[in-house]
Design a protein around this motif. Structure first.
Motif, PDB file in Angstrom:
ATOM      1  N   UNK A 198       0.759  -1.108  -0.006  1.00  0.00           N
ATOM      2  CA  UNK A 198      -0.046  -0.052   0.004  1.00  0.00           C
ATOM      3  C   UNK A 198       0.823   1.102  -0.060  1.00  0.00           C
ATOM      4  N   UNK A 199       2.002   0.906   0.307  1.00  0.00           N
ATOM      5  CA  UNK A 199       3.125   2.267   0.238  1.00  0.00           C
ATOM      6  C   UNK A 199       3.247   2.652  -1.189  1.00  0.00           C
ATOM      7  N   UNK A 200       3.739   3.900  -1.274  1.00  0.00           N
ATOM      8  CA  UNK A 200       4.244   4.313  -2.664  1.00  0.00           C
ATOM      9  C   UNK A 200       5.872   4.479  -2.696  1.00  0.00           C
ATOM     10  N   UNK A 201       6.526   4.096  -3.723  1.00  0.00           N
ATOM     11  CA  UNK A 201       7.809   4.174  -3.668  1.00  0.00           C
ATOM     12  C   UNK A 201       8.248   4.649  -5.130  1.00  0.00           C
ATOM     13  N   UNK A 202       9.706   5.175  -5.289  1.00  0.00           N
ATOM     14  CA  UNK A 202      10.268   5.703  -6.355  1.00  0.00           C
ATOM     15  C   UNK A 202      11.574   5.131  -6.410  1.00  0.00           C
ATOM     16  N   UNK A 203      11.945   4.778  -7.744  1.00  0.00           N
ATOM     17  CA  UNK A 203      13.322   4.325  -7.989  1.00  0.00           C
ATOM     18  C   UNK A 203      13.775   5.325  -9.210  1.00  0.00           C
ATOM     19  N   UNK A 204      15.037   5.863  -8.884  1.00  0.00           N
ATOM     20  CA  UNK A 204      15.864   6.646  -9.796  1.00  0.00           C
ATOM     21  C   UNK A 204      16.656   5.854 -10.700  1.00  0.00           C
ATOM     22  N   UNK A 205      16.819   6.191 -12.094  1.00  0.00           N
ATOM     23  CA  UNK A 205      17.643   5.923 -12.892  1.00  0.00           C
ATOM     24  C   UNK A 205      18.384   7.052 -13.517  1.00  0.00           C
ATOM     25  N   UNK A 206      19.875   7.274 -13.594  1.00  0.00           N
ATOM     26  CA  UNK A 206      20.560   8.181 -14.187  1.00  0.00           C
ATOM     27  C   UNK A 206      21.742   7.647 -15.116  1.00  0.00           C
ATOM     28  N   UNK A 207      21.549   8.227 -16.331  1.00  0.00           N
ATOM     29  CA  UNK A 207      22.611   7.760 -17.370  1.00  0.00           C
ATOM     30  C   UNK A 207      23.736   8.711 -17.604  1.00  0.00           C
ATOM     31  N   UNK A 208      24.719   8.277 -18.160  1.00  0.00           N
ATOM     32  CA  UNK A 208      25.967   8.805 -18.086  1.00  0.00           C
ATOM     33  C   UNK A 208      25.869   9.910 -19.339  1.00  0.00           C
ATOM     34  N   UNK A 209      25.133   9.651 -20.370  1.00  0.00           N
ATOM     35  CA  UNK A 209      24.823  10.416 -21.496  1.00  0.00           C
ATOM     36  C   UNK A 209      23.329  10.652 -21.595  1.00  0.00           C
ATOM     37  N   UNK A 210      22.765  11.885 -22.343  1.00  0.00           N
ATOM     38  CA  UNK A 210      21.494  12.089 -23.011  1.00  0.00           C
ATOM     39  C   UNK A 210      21.112  10.910 -23.521  1.00  0.00           C
ATOM     40  N   UNK A 211      19.691  10.355 -23.107  1.00  0.00           N
ATOM     41  CA  UNK A 211      19.197   9.324 -23.917  1.00  0.00           C
ATOM     42  C   UNK A 211      18.173   9.640 -25.143  1.00  0.00           C
TER      43      UNK A 211
END
Lengths: 117, 112
Positions: free
Chosen positions: B16-29
């Motif tokens: 029931x909880x809400x979560x977020x996951x981050x993803x960062x790239x080394x170059x623009x996608x």
């Protein structure tokens, strides 16, 4: 319905060879670029090889970790893609998946390759 | 190769909880066609990966709308609203803008 079914895995000794096969259906295989992606036990996903379509002259590309040892090929008449793996190493132990490049859906069940003495 | 950095490596959540996951790239996608080929996959325990979201924010077929993806350029987020038991597993971001395709190391979502 798109389906991908990988076969050919097994237990082999270091230095030996194995050929994986991926049977596909439900899409136009002949103009689809195909990947092999692998996942070592308990680890993440690693791209292994790509084969382009006939319009790109079936160009093949490989991860540095397998270059010179693995060969990707395809048979458009059978809608199949293959991965010939030579000089296998312990580090090649993984579940191998074939995927449609750019889609990553769906995934097959994969085929487990275990390299161990 | 484009490096995909996911955080956190693991998350412990209550149903029931809400979560977020981050993803960062080394170059623009952002590709030359203007589209951004950033995708999110879920690998449930003992199963093959499944694509949840493609091109940053598009839900895959049959994926519940409690999943959402946002972001641009090099910074992306997967949000799960009201986590359910079937959402547990390892989440991967993947980019297919640049050759070769690369994946994040994964975020393991576990039950608290």
């Amino acid at each position: 319905e798109v389906q991908l079914v990988e076969t050919g895995g097994g237990l082999v000794r270091p230095g030996s060879s194995l050929k994986l096969s991926c049977a596909t259906s439900g899409f136009t295989f002949s103009n689809t670029w195909m990947n092999w992606v692998r996942q070592a036990p308990g680890k993440g996903l690693e791209w292994v090889a790509l084969i382009k379509d006939k319009y790109s002259n079936y160009e093949a590309n490989y991860a540095e970790s397998v270059k010179g040892r693995f060969t990707i090929s395809r048979d458009d008449s059978k809608s199949r893609v293959y991965l010939q793996m030579n000089t296998l190493r312990d580090q090649d132990t993984a579940t191998y998946y074939c995927t449609r490049r750019g889609y990553y859906t769906p995934w097959g069940q994969g085929t487990l390759v275990t390299v161990s003495s | 190769d484009v490096v995909m950095t996911q955080t956190p490596p693991s998350l412990s959540v209550a149903i029931g909880q809400s979560v977020s996951i981050s993803c960062k790239s080394s170059q623009s996608l952002v590709y030359s066609d203007g589209k951004t080929y950033l995708h999110w996959l879920l690998q449930s325990p003992g199963r093959s990966p499944k694509r949840l979201i493609y091109q940053v924010s598009n839900l895959g077929s049959g994926v519940p709308d409690r999943f959402s993806g946002t972001g641009s350029q090099k910074d992306f987020t997967l949000k799960i609203s009201r986590v359910e038991a079937e959402d547990l597993g390892v989440y991967y971001c993947a980019q297919t803008t640049h050759f070769p395709d690369t994946f994040g190391a994964g975020t393991k979502l576990e039950l608290k």
